[in-house]
Enzyme design. Sequence first.
Site, PDB file in Angstrom:
ATOM      1  N   ASP A  61       0.734  -1.107  -0.118  1.00  0.00           N
ATOM      2  CA  ASP A  61       0.040   0.020  -0.152  1.00  0.00           C
ATOM      3  C   ASP A  61       0.933   1.104   0.041  1.00  0.00           C
ATOM      4  O   ASP A  61       1.688   1.255   0.820  1.00  0.00           O
ATOM      5  CB  ASP A  61      -0.746  -0.077   1.286  1.00  0.00           C
ATOM      6  CG  ASP A  61      -1.912   1.133   1.083  1.00  0.00           C
ATOM      7  OD1 ASP A  61      -3.224   0.735   1.070  1.00  0.00           O
ATOM      8  OD2 ASP A  61      -1.661   2.269   1.639  1.00  0.00           O
ATOM      9  N   GLU A  93      -4.895   2.284  -4.159  1.00  0.00           N
ATOM     10  CA  GLU A  93      -3.799   2.354  -4.092  1.00  0.00           C
ATOM     11  C   GLU A  93      -2.973   1.054  -3.334  1.00  0.00           C
ATOM     12  O   GLU A  93      -2.150   1.066  -3.008  1.00  0.00           O
ATOM     13  CB  GLU A  93      -3.345   3.530  -3.544  1.00  0.00           C
ATOM     14  CG  GLU A  93      -4.187   4.353  -2.404  1.00  0.00           C
ATOM     15  CD  GLU A  93      -3.873   3.638  -1.199  1.00  0.00           C
ATOM     16  OE1 GLU A  93      -4.743   2.597  -0.691  1.00  0.00           O
ATOM     17  OE2 GLU A  93      -2.865   4.049  -0.486  1.00  0.00           O
TER      18      GLU A  93
HETATM   19  P1  GH3 Z   1      -1.899   5.386   4.351  1.00  0.00           P
HETATM   20  O1  GH3 Z   1      -0.350   5.749   4.440  1.00  0.00           O
HETATM   21  O2  GH3 Z   1      -2.452   4.976   5.871  1.00  0.00           O
HETATM   22  O3  GH3 Z   1      -2.006   4.194   3.276  1.00  0.00           O
HETATM   23  O4  GH3 Z   1      -2.552   6.684   3.712  1.00  0.00           O
HETATM   24  P2  GH3 Z   1      -3.228   6.732   2.204  1.00  0.00           P
HETATM   25  O5  GH3 Z   1      -3.458   8.312   2.353  1.00  0.00           O
HETATM   26  O6  GH3 Z   1      -2.462   6.327   1.369  1.00  0.00           O
HETATM   27  O7  GH3 Z   1      -4.579   5.924   2.819  1.00  0.00           O
HETATM   28  P3  GH3 Z   1      -5.889   6.339   2.223  1.00  0.00           P
HETATM   29  O8  GH3 Z   1      -6.784   4.948   2.475  1.00  0.00           O
HETATM   30  O9  GH3 Z   1      -6.362   7.164   3.423  1.00  0.00           O
HETATM   31  O10 GH3 Z   1      -6.225   7.012   0.881  1.00  0.00           O
HETATM   32  C1  GH3 Z   1      -5.946   6.170  -0.107  1.00  0.00           C
HETATM   33  C2  GH3 Z   1      -5.732   7.193  -1.473  1.00  0.00           C
HETATM   34  O11 GH3 Z   1      -5.648   6.576  -2.559  1.00  0.00           O
HETATM   35  C3  GH3 Z   1      -7.271   7.898  -1.517  1.00  0.00           C
HETATM   36  C4  GH3 Z   1      -7.369   8.025  -2.997  1.00  0.00           C
HETATM   37  O12 GH3 Z   1      -7.600   9.317  -3.388  1.00  0.00           O
HETATM   38  C5  GH3 Z   1      -6.054   7.703  -3.397  1.00  0.00           C
HETATM   39  N1  GH3 Z   1      -6.562   6.597  -4.615  1.00  0.00           N
HETATM   40  C6  GH3 Z   1      -7.356   5.514  -4.830  1.00  0.00           C
HETATM   41  N2  GH3 Z   1      -7.256   4.944  -6.088  1.00  0.00           N
HETATM   42  C7  GH3 Z   1      -6.970   5.854  -6.657  1.00  0.00           C
HETATM   43  C8  GH3 Z   1      -6.582   6.120  -8.415  1.00  0.00           C
HETATM   44  O13 GH3 Z   1      -7.053   5.113  -9.123  1.00  0.00           O
HETATM   45  N3  GH3 Z   1      -5.905   7.036  -8.551  1.00  0.00           N
HETATM   46  C9  GH3 Z   1      -5.319   8.136  -7.701  1.00  0.00           C
HETATM   47  N4  GH3 Z   1      -5.001   9.264  -8.337  1.00  0.00           N
HETATM   48  N5  GH3 Z   1      -5.756   8.037  -6.698  1.00  0.00           N
HETATM   49  C10 GH3 Z   1      -6.404   6.817  -5.960  1.00  0.00           C
HETATM   50 MG    MG Z   2      -2.168   4.042   1.234  1.00  0.00          MG
END
Ligand code: GH3
Ligand code: MG
Length: 317
Positions: free
Chosen positions: A186, A230
């Site tokens: 992650d 992600e």
């Molecule tokens: P942590 O270190 O605890 O993992 O924090 P984090 O911010 O990585 O985790 P969190 O689950 O709070 O946020 C994940 C983010 O990933 C939120 C979302 O905006 C982003 N994300 C998810 N899928 C995509 C995608 O397909 N494209 C982009 N650009 N961002 C994505």
């Molecule tokens: Mg994350």
Amino acid sequence: MNASAAPSETSIILIVDDDRFMRMQLRQCLERERYQVIEAINGEKGLEAYKTNQPNLVLLDALMPVMDGFECCSQIMTHPGAEHTPVLMITGLEDQQSVDRAFEVGASDYVTKPIHWAVLRQRVKRLLHQARLQRQLEEANERLKQLVSLDGLTQVANRRRFDEYLDQEWRRMAREELPISLVLCDIDFFKRFNDTYGHQAGDRCLQQVAQSLMHAARRPADLVARYGGEEFAVILPNTKAHGAVQVAEEMRSQVRSLAIAHADSPVSSLVTLSLGVVSILPQLEIPVASLIAAADKALYQAKAQGRDRVVYSQPLS
Ligand code: GH3
Ligand code: MG
């Protein structure tokens, strides 16, 4: 490219017949239809010519010295791709047994001598057309299969493919009494990354991370998948804990060496990964979900311990 290029491509036809006069007549008939013709004088030579020229269709005499048409046909059929090469048997034999034998060894069709040339022309045309359609259909199916298994953004396996492959490998490793490992990865503070650099930069980052994971998991049986937004999951069949931790460390360092700036990350100025690793000797009575739960727990610990690290967790303990 010219859209009509494919259908008008010259088809190569291999004639295998020991009768020189018959070969000449066949050649004339086929060249009039603008096919490219190759000749061979017996089954053995025919087989050689088949291998070197990869013809689109074979016209095969049944009775020949050295190697007859039945043997030649059955040997052609053992070659990869032979299912796309129709074989049309030509012979003086009309008895039921020879006809049956021709189809048994893989011939697509059968004509008898004396040849009815108009019929032969139509059969050749139809067989080539059918073979072309069949090939196009299989190529389209292959592309479709890839599309339904791939994640559109990162081009690694999607969740659907991950579930299917994990289930398959879990059973295979259980049968073969071999270990299987799972790595959940992650991206750290990825929400902040998106907030700082924008969603498009976030997407590019996901693509680069996916490629790094692919570089680190190099064995043909390894599978890198996009597990969620992600989050990536990597299946490592026939890999013990020690090896899996090594692969995970390699992934962490590959992503670090991408050197993608992440100014708002509390752990580093670059994009980093947290990874949870689990390894098990699978048994059919254990649900595969327990492996995922254990890897998830390890990933959670990696986050809790400060991120940018690999944590190994014992499954089912
Ligand atoms: P942590 O270190 O605890 O993992 O924090 P984090 O911010 O990585 O985790 P969190 O689950 O709070 O946020 C994940 C983010 O990933 C939120 C979302 O905006 C982003 N994300 C998810 N899928 C995509 C995608 O397909 N494209 C982009 N650009 N961002 C994505
Ligand atoms: Mg994350």
